[in-house]
Enzyme design. Structure first.
Site, mmCIF file in Angstrom:
data_model
loop_
_atom_site.group_PDB
_atom_site.id
_atom_site.type_symbol
_atom_site.label_atom_id
_atom_site.label_comp_id
_atom_site.label_asym_id
_atom_site.label_seq_id
_atom_site.Cartn_x
_atom_site.Cartn_y
_atom_site.Cartn_z
ATOM 1 N N ASP A 1 13.073 33.724 22.797
ATOM 2 C CA ASP A 1 11.956 33.701 23.734
ATOM 3 C C ASP A 1 11.208 35.041 23.582
ATOM 4 O O ASP A 1 11.728 35.978 22.963
ATOM 5 C CB ASP A 1 12.555 33.543 25.140
ATOM 6 N N ASP B 1 8.516 36.672 26.319
ATOM 7 C CA ASP B 1 8.323 37.465 27.542
ATOM 8 C C ASP B 1 9.637 37.713 28.259
ATOM 9 O O ASP B 1 10.389 36.791 28.566
ATOM 10 C CB ASP B 1 7.368 36.730 28.499
#
Ligand SMILES: Nc1ccn([C@@H]2O[C@H](COP(=O)(O)O)[C@@H](O)[C@H]2O)c(=O)n1
Ligand SMILES: [Mg+2]
Length: 299
Positions: A49, A51
């Site tokens: 991922d 953020d």
């Protein structure tokens, strides 16, 4: 060369304040890592991922921006629109991290957040050539140790898929400005469409939000098909929605899931321990993923 005990040393260090590593089943983690090490780096792929996983959650007590926030607080956005986007963040982020609600309850609300925010962003006549400045002027920050992480994967030709429900154009710029957008990096995210004058008109393809990464993965079968010879996966995320990022991997063998738990730690720890193999509590560094890579490199 690093032994498993040196990885365990990083896992169990208690000399660093605010840092803690939890595992539901340490023995299973060890077995998985030993299998991955034995299979070799040419069988490994990393899916992460973006953020709050590759980027810092906070610095000196102040929140760091997400890829959406970088754009939303930039000069490209009118003050009226900034206010509306901030209202959306204030309304929906607490829902995102609310451990008393199920994913099924949160899903429609998250779709609502992304849809409303993207509709506002699309009205702002974003210019492609201004994204560089927006990132330069932001407080975007990759986690401490990012250089070692990206460089190690590149040096050993391990593919890194960054799979983000954030803004692809913005996050790519963050990675580029950090000097680590190596050829082994691929990004699946929400990318903007621009007209011939460089003004944003819409978003490309299907919306990726926090809870449909599985569908996003299945739409990208070509990518995973190319990596068929790499059935071992190191998965890095910060949300329970990130757990499905490897669902497109074909004939998967071993998956080790590392979860950064940044916010509302006490309430969310039980569900994170249930779903991630390793949970990192308020850890703003890449120290544990890097220790794991050091171990895997030493075959
Ligand atoms: N308008 C929005 C929508 C979402 N976010 C945050 O982005 C994160 C998702 O991106 P990943 O790279 O983590 O997939 C999510 O955690 C939201 O909090 C936002 O800041 N603004
Ligand atoms: Mg995230």
């Amino acid at each position: 060369s690093p032994s498993f005990s040196s990885v365990i040393h990083v896992f169990t260090r208690d000399d660093m304040c605010n840092t803690s590593v939890r595992m539901r089943d340490p023995q299973r983690v060890e077995e998985t890592l030993r299998c991955m090490q034995k299979a070799g780096l040419n069988t490994l792929q990393v899916i992460s991922d973006f953020d709050m996983t590759l980027t810092r959650f906070a610095r000196n007590g102040k929140r760091c921006p997400t890829s959406h926030n970088i754009l939303e607080i930039s000069k490209m956005i009118s003050s009226e629109c900034k206010e509306k986007l901030k209202d959306l963040l204030d309304k929906y982020y607490p829902i995102e991290i609310d451990s008393s609600k199920t994913i099924e309850e949160k899903l429609p609300l998250m779709v609502e957040w992304w849809t409303r925010a993207h509709a506002l962003i699309m009205q702002q006549k974003i210019r492609k050539d201004q994204l560089t400045l927006a990132v330069q002027e932001s407080d975007a920050m990759l986690r401490e140790g990012y250089q070692e992480f990206f460089d190690c994967l590149n040096q050993h030709s391990v593919p890194l898929l960054i799979f983000s429900a954030g803004l692809g154009d913005v996050l790519e710029e963050v990675v580029r400005q950090a000097g680590v957008f190596h050829p082994n990096v691929k990004v699946i995210s929400n990318f903007m469409d621009f007209d011939e004058t460089g003004v944003m008109t819409s978003f490309k393809g299907e919306l990726i939000h926090i809870y449909n990464k599985r569908e996003g993965a299945l739409l990208n079968t070509g990518h995973f098909e190319e990596l068929r010879s790499r059935p071992n996966v190191l998965l890095l995320g910060d949300s329970l929605g990130d757990l499905t990022m490897a669902d497109g991997v074909q004939e998967v063998e071993k998956v080790l899931k590392i979860g950064f738990l940044n916010d509302k730690v006490d309430e969310r720890l039980p569900s994170y321990l249930n779903s991630y193999d390793i949970v990192l509590l308020k850890d703003e560094t890449m120290e544990v993923p890097n220790a794991i890579l050091d171990f895997l490199v030493a075959d």
